[in-house]
Motif scaffolding. Structure first.
Motif, PDB file in Angstrom:
ATOM      1  N   GLY A  90      44.746  83.207  34.961  1.00 45.36           N
ATOM      2  CA  GLY A  90      44.050  83.434  36.225  1.00 45.36           C
ATOM      3  C   GLY A  90      43.599  84.877  36.335  1.00 45.36           C
ATOM      4  N   LYS A  91      42.891  85.181  37.403  1.00 49.43           N
ATOM      5  CA  LYS A  91      42.423  86.530  37.681  1.00 49.43           C
ATOM      6  C   LYS A  91      43.608  87.412  38.054  1.00 49.43           C
ATOM      7  CE  LYS A  91      39.383  89.011  40.785  1.00 49.43           C
ATOM      8  NZ  LYS A  91      38.548  88.927  41.978  1.00 49.43           N
ATOM      9  N   VAL A  92      43.603  88.654  37.556  1.00 50.35           N
ATOM     10  CA  VAL A  92      44.696  89.590  37.816  1.00 50.35           C
ATOM     11  C   VAL A  92      44.449  90.281  39.155  1.00 50.35           C
ATOM     12  CG1 VAL A  92      45.938  91.621  36.992  1.00 50.35           C
ATOM     13  CG2 VAL A  92      45.042  89.957  35.349  1.00 50.35           C
ATOM     14  N   LEU A  93      45.415  90.179  40.064  1.00 52.52           N
ATOM     15  CA  LEU A  93      45.312  90.831  41.372  1.00 52.52           C
ATOM     16  C   LEU A  93      45.895  92.236  41.353  1.00 52.52           C
ATOM     17  CD1 LEU A  93      46.290  87.812  43.659  1.00 52.52           C
ATOM     18  CD2 LEU A  93      43.999  88.590  43.003  1.00 52.52           C
ATOM     19  N   SER A  94      47.028  92.415  40.667  1.00 53.27           N
ATOM     20  CA  SER A  94      47.656  93.736  40.550  1.00 53.27           C
ATOM     21  C   SER A  94      48.573  93.732  39.337  1.00 53.27           C
ATOM     22  CB  SER A  94      48.444  94.083  41.820  1.00 53.27           C
ATOM     23  OG  SER A  94      49.551  93.209  41.961  1.00 53.27           O
ATOM     24  N   GLU A  99      56.075 100.614  34.418  1.00 47.97           N
ATOM     25  CA  GLU A  99      56.524 100.910  35.785  1.00 47.97           C
ATOM     26  C   GLU A  99      55.514 101.706  36.611  1.00 47.97           C
ATOM     27  OE1 GLU A  99      59.168  99.406  37.013  1.00 47.97           O
ATOM     28  OE2 GLU A  99      59.611  98.567  35.049  1.00 47.97           O
ATOM     29  N   GLU A 100      54.342 102.009  36.073  1.00 49.91           N
ATOM     30  CA  GLU A 100      53.302 102.701  36.840  1.00 49.91           C
ATOM     31  C   GLU A 100      52.304 101.675  37.366  1.00 49.91           C
ATOM     32  OE1 GLU A 100      53.138 105.997  37.558  1.00 49.91           O
ATOM     33  OE2 GLU A 100      55.069 106.188  36.550  1.00 49.91           O
ATOM     34  N   PRO A 101      51.950 101.731  38.653  1.00 43.68           N
ATOM     35  CA  PRO A 101      50.977 100.777  39.210  1.00 43.68           C
ATOM     36  C   PRO A 101      49.614 100.909  38.522  1.00 43.68           C
ATOM     37  CG  PRO A 101      51.987 102.100  40.941  1.00 43.68           C
ATOM     38  CD  PRO A 101      52.443 102.667  39.653  1.00 43.68           C
ATOM     39  N   ASP A 103      45.462 100.315  38.534  1.00 38.27           N
ATOM     40  CA  ASP A 103      44.281 100.140  39.368  1.00 38.27           C
ATOM     41  C   ASP A 103      43.065 100.219  38.451  1.00 38.27           C
ATOM     42  OD1 ASP A 103      44.505 102.798  38.753  1.00 38.27           O
ATOM     43  OD2 ASP A 103      44.121 103.540  40.759  1.00 38.27           O
ATOM     44  N   GLY A 104      41.936  99.801  38.938  1.00 40.86           N
ATOM     45  CA  GLY A 104      40.736  99.800  38.122  1.00 40.86           C
ATOM     46  C   GLY A 104      40.397  98.400  37.650  1.00 40.86           C
ATOM     47  N   GLU A 105      39.551  98.342  36.652  1.00 41.45           N
ATOM     48  CA  GLU A 105      39.055  97.053  36.156  1.00 41.45           C
ATOM     49  C   GLU A 105      39.913  96.457  35.048  1.00 41.45           C
ATOM     50  OE1 GLU A 105      35.046  97.675  35.010  1.00 41.45           O
ATOM     51  OE2 GLU A 105      34.410  98.256  37.020  1.00 41.45           O
ATOM     52  N   GLY A 106      40.760  97.283  34.440  1.00 41.41           N
ATOM     53  CA  GLY A 106      41.590  96.785  33.356  1.00 41.41           C
ATOM     54  C   GLY A 106      42.517  97.857  32.835  1.00 41.41           C
ATOM     55  N   VAL A 107      43.269  97.508  31.808  1.00 41.26           N
ATOM     56  CA  VAL A 107      44.230  98.454  31.247  1.00 41.26           C
ATOM     57  C   VAL A 107      44.438  98.164  29.762  1.00 41.26           C
ATOM     58  CG1 VAL A 107      46.266  97.053  31.792  1.00 41.26           C
ATOM     59  CG2 VAL A 107      46.483  99.532  31.618  1.00 41.26           C
ATOM     60  N   VAL A 120      54.445  95.396  30.524  1.00 41.20           N
ATOM     61  CA  VAL A 120      53.317  95.050  31.388  1.00 41.20           C
ATOM     62  C   VAL A 120      53.778  93.977  32.361  1.00 41.20           C
ATOM     63  CG1 VAL A 120      50.969  94.136  31.455  1.00 41.20           C
ATOM     64  CG2 VAL A 120      51.696  95.536  29.520  1.00 41.20           C
ATOM     65  N   ARG A 121      53.434  94.157  33.639  1.00 42.87           N
ATOM     66  CA  ARG A 121      53.712  93.145  34.657  1.00 42.87           C
ATOM     67  C   ARG A 121      52.408  92.860  35.389  1.00 42.87           C
ATOM     68  NH1 ARG A 121      57.247  95.501  38.333  1.00 42.87           N
ATOM     69  NH2 ARG A 121      58.446  96.006  36.504  1.00 42.87           N
ATOM     70  N   LEU A 122      52.030  91.586  35.478  1.00 43.51           N
ATOM     71  CA  LEU A 122      50.773  91.192  36.108  1.00 43.51           C
ATOM     72  C   LEU A 122      51.036  90.193  37.219  1.00 43.51           C
ATOM     73  CD1 LEU A 122      48.726  90.472  32.862  1.00 43.51           C
ATOM     74  CD2 LEU A 122      48.698  92.571  34.212  1.00 43.51           C
ATOM     75  N   VAL A 123      50.358  90.378  38.348  1.00 45.72           N
ATOM     76  CA  VAL A 123      50.382  89.402  39.438  1.00 45.72           C
ATOM     77  C   VAL A 123      49.020  88.723  39.423  1.00 45.72           C
ATOM     78  CG1 VAL A 123      50.622  89.006  41.904  1.00 45.72           C
ATOM     79  CG2 VAL A 123      51.992  90.785  40.782  1.00 45.72           C
ATOM     80  N   LEU A 124      49.021  87.409  39.225  1.00 42.27           N
ATOM     81  CA  LEU A 124      47.781  86.647  39.135  1.00 42.27           C
ATOM     82  C   LEU A 124      47.499  85.929  40.444  1.00 42.27           C
ATOM     83  CD1 LEU A 124      48.282  85.031  35.613  1.00 42.27           C
ATOM     84  CD2 LEU A 124      47.230  87.206  36.159  1.00 42.27           C
ATOM     85  N   GLU A 125      46.318  85.333  40.506  1.00 35.86           N
ATOM     86  CA  GLU A 125      45.949  84.528  41.667  1.00 35.86           C
ATOM     87  C   GLU A 125      47.039  83.499  41.930  1.00 35.86           C
ATOM     88  OE1 GLU A 125      41.185  84.027  41.407  1.00 35.86           O
ATOM     89  OE2 GLU A 125      42.341  83.012  39.867  1.00 35.86           O
TER      90      GLU A 125
END
Length: 142
Positions: A90-94, A99-101, A103-107, A120-125
Motif C-alpha cells: 500500500g501507499k506509505v503514510l509515514s 529511529e529517525e522520522p 519525511d519527503g517522497e521517499g528514503v 525501517v518502520r513503515l505505516v501504510l494505508e
C-alpha cells in the motif's frame, strides 16, 4: 506323521497394513495443509514478494561484500533496487529510518555486507505497520 496343511496366502495388503498407510498419508496431508494458501491473501502475497526482493539484495550484499542501497517511494508505494522495482502492499503514510522520522517522497536504506540492514518502520494505508528487522532483513507486520 502329522500332515500340515498349506495356507494359501493372498498377495494383497492386510487391513492393518492398509490402516497404517492411510494414517501416514493423512499425517502428511495435515502437516502440509496449513502451509498451502489456497485462498490467497493479496496483502500477504505483496509482503512475500517484497521480502523476496529484499532477501535477493541481502544475498548480493553478502556475496559481493558490498553495501546495497534500496529506495522506498512513499507516493507510488514501491521498493526499488537498481533498475528493479516491487510494489509495497500500500501507499506509505509515514515511517522511521533508524529511529529517525521520515519525511519527503521517499528514503534510501542500506543492506550491509555483514548481512544486516538499517532499521525501517513503515505505516501504510489502513494503519498497517511493517518493520524491517535489521538482523533477519525481512519485513514483519507489527
Amino acid at each position: 506323521m502329522p500332515k500340515h496343511s498349506k495356507r494359501s496366502r493372498s498377495s494383497g495388503m492386510t487391513f492393518i497394513e492398509l490402516l497404517i498407510v492411510l494414517i501416514i498419508v493423512g499425517m502428511g496431508w495435515f502437516t502440509l495443509m496449513p502451509n498451502l494458501d489456497l485462498a490467497g491473501d493479496g496483502e500477504e502475497d505483496a509482503l512475500v514478494q517484497v521480502n523476496s526482493f529484499v532477501y535477493k539484495a541481502r544475498n548480493r550484499a553478502v556475496d559481493t561484500d558490498s553495501k546495497q542501497t534500496l529506495y522506498i517511494d512513499f507516493e507510488e508505494g514501491f521498493l526499488q533496487w537498481g533498475e528493479e522495482k516491487v510494489s509495497l502492499p500500500g501507499k506509505v503514510l509515514s515511517g522511521h529510518l533508524n529511529e529517525e522520522p521520515l519525511d519527503g517522497e521517499g528514503v534510501d536504506f542500506s543492506i550491509y555486507p555483514e548481512g544486516f540492514s538499517d532499521e525501517v518502520r513503515l505505516v501504510l494505508e489502513g494503519g498497517v505497520t511493517f518493520s524491517l528487522d535489521p538482523l533477519s532483513v525481512r519485513f514483519l507486520e507489527i
